[in-house]
Design an enzyme around this catalytic site. Structure first.
Site, short mmCIF file in Angstrom:
data_model
loop_
_atom_site.label_atom_id
_atom_site.label_comp_id
_atom_site.label_asym_id
_atom_site.label_seq_id
_atom_site.Cartn_x
_atom_site.Cartn_y
_atom_site.Cartn_z
N ALA A 100 0.83 -1.21 0.00
CA ALA A 100 0.00 0.00 0.00
C ALA A 100 0.86 1.25 0.00
O ALA A 100 1.82 1.34 -0.76
CB ALA A 100 -0.97 -0.03 1.17
N CYS A 101 0.54 2.22 0.85
CA CYS A 101 1.24 3.51 0.82
C CYS A 101 2.70 3.41 1.24
O CYS A 101 3.47 4.36 1.02
CB CYS A 101 0.51 4.52 1.71
SG CYS A 101 -1.12 4.98 1.11
N SER A 102 3.10 2.31 1.84
CA SER A 102 4.49 2.13 2.26
C SER A 102 5.34 1.42 1.21
O SER A 102 6.51 1.13 1.46
CB SER A 102 4.55 1.34 3.58
OG SER A 102 3.91 2.02 4.62
N SER A 103 4.77 1.18 0.05
CA SER A 103 5.47 0.37 -0.96
C SER A 103 6.83 0.95 -1.34
O SER A 103 7.78 0.21 -1.60
CB SER A 103 4.60 0.23 -2.20
OG SER A 103 3.43 -0.51 -1.93
#
Length: 373
Positions: A155-158
């Site tokens: 998700a946003c931490s990819s």
């Protein structure tokens, strides 16, 4: 063991811009249509009336003023309210690969490298256009890169998870370099008809070239340390997946789009991220006064201001914790990398900075960098 460094970055920005005023006009027209079509049910109390949005509400809630999207017409059509991105033939480039290649070429140019200098491609994004073949392998083919490629999704931490993955492979000696690319078509999974979130996302693609830190002749950022953490939560969720057809529910359903319990996310993620960064810095002997720049995930201005104050122990001075979400909105994994790409050239040799991304999972990743000649 070898060391790794970021030697180039690139940002692909779509040509279409939607301002808050444009978005609000379309949303309010949609709300009026919905309320008129469902007047009897609303009067009977069976369904709730859809409220209007406003530019002031959006700015106060998020700090966002505009966003870039691949398609503007579909989003601003009150009878549609989502982008129109027609199917491409199997022998045509995918949208994600096309965006990614543009950003990757920028990163290679900045580093003074060519495709022959790249050993691996990681496509790290919150939503992938298809399950397989991997978007990363398509990007690899488009750029004529040898070696290998794979997709990943945290998700946003990819982005930060991708950076650590590439850096670990470089440290071990299995590769000498890698492109970490984050092509995000967030407009496609956003529910533009929901007042609480219709303004959040935009589209973009970023790329970083990460190389073995050995005899580098151009300015670069040494990757001093990386750290990742995850903790399961349902408070940010997207249920759309390959099993959807098996459940005989193919209609356009709200629960198949981006879902978020914003209050719980704000309450739970901020302490998690602040503690994660503080622990990482403490273990690496990096003090708050040593940090010249914080490149944070661009989800919400209030969240970033809170984290910046917690990490530095004071209100960040102008430029220390740059925000780009006022122009790009939330671009999921790409946000922190846009901030890094646009606000890193002015750092001096020896200066330290920290990239941090966080989001669904929950997940959080941090990368401590040092500017080098």
């Amino acid at each position: 063991m070898y060391s790794a460094a970021i030697t180039g970055s690139g940002v692909f920005t779509p040509e279409h811009v939607i301002t808050n005023d444009e978005l609000v006009a379309a949303f309010n027209a949609h709300a009026d249509l919905f309320n008129a079509e469902n007047a009897d049910a609303i009067a009977a109390g069976d369904i709730a009336e859809k409220p209007h949005s406003s530019s002031d509400f959006i700015l106060a809630a998020s700090g966002i003023e505009r966003r870039y999207v691949l398609d503007k017409t579909g989003v601003l059509d009150p009878t549609r309210m989502f982008p129109s991105l027609p199917d491409r033939r199997d022998d045509e480039p995918s949208l994600m690969a096309e965006m990614a290649a543009d950003a990757a070429l920028q990163a290679l140019a900045q580093a003074g490298r060519a495709a022959d200098d790249v050993d691996a491609v990681i496509c790290a994004a919150s939503n992938h256009e298809r399950a397989y073949p991997a978007i990363a392998v398509e990007i690899q083919q488009m750029l004529d890169i040898q070696g290998f490629a794979f997709d990943m999704n945290v998700a946003c931490s990819s982005a930060t998870f991708g950076i650590q993955t590439a850096a670990d492979m470089i440290r071990s000696g299995s590769i000498r370099s890698a492109l970490v690319i984050c092509p995000e078509i967030c407009s496609a999974h956003l529910e533009w008809r929901d007042r609480d979130c219709h303004f959040i996302f935009g589209d973009v693609a970023t790329a970083l070239l990460i190389e073995r830190d050995e005899d580098l002749q151009t300015p670069h950022f040494k990757i001093k340390s990386t750290r990742l953490a995850t903790q399961f939560s349902n408070n940010i969720r997207n249920n759309n997946g390959f099993l959807r057809r098996t459940r005989d529910k193919m209609e356009d359903r709200r629960d198949m789009q981006f879902m978020q319990n914003g209050r719980k996310v704000f309450k739970e993620v901020l302490p998690l991220v602040s503690k994660h960064i503080a622990g990482h810095m403490d273990d690496e002997g990096v003090n708050a006064d040593d940090l010249k720049r914080l490149w944070l995930h661009q989800a919400n201005k209030s969240m970033n201001d809170y984290i910046g104050k917690k990490v530095l122990g004071r209100t960040p001075e102008e430029g220390e914790q740059p925000n780009i979400l006022q122009d790009y909105a939330n671009t999921s994994s790409a946000g922190s990398i846009i901030a890094f790409s646009k606000y890193s050239d002015d750092l001096q040799p020896g200066d330290h900075g920290l990239i941090c991304s966080f989001g669904a999972g929950y997940s959080v990743g941090s990368v401590i960098l040092e500017k080098a000649e």
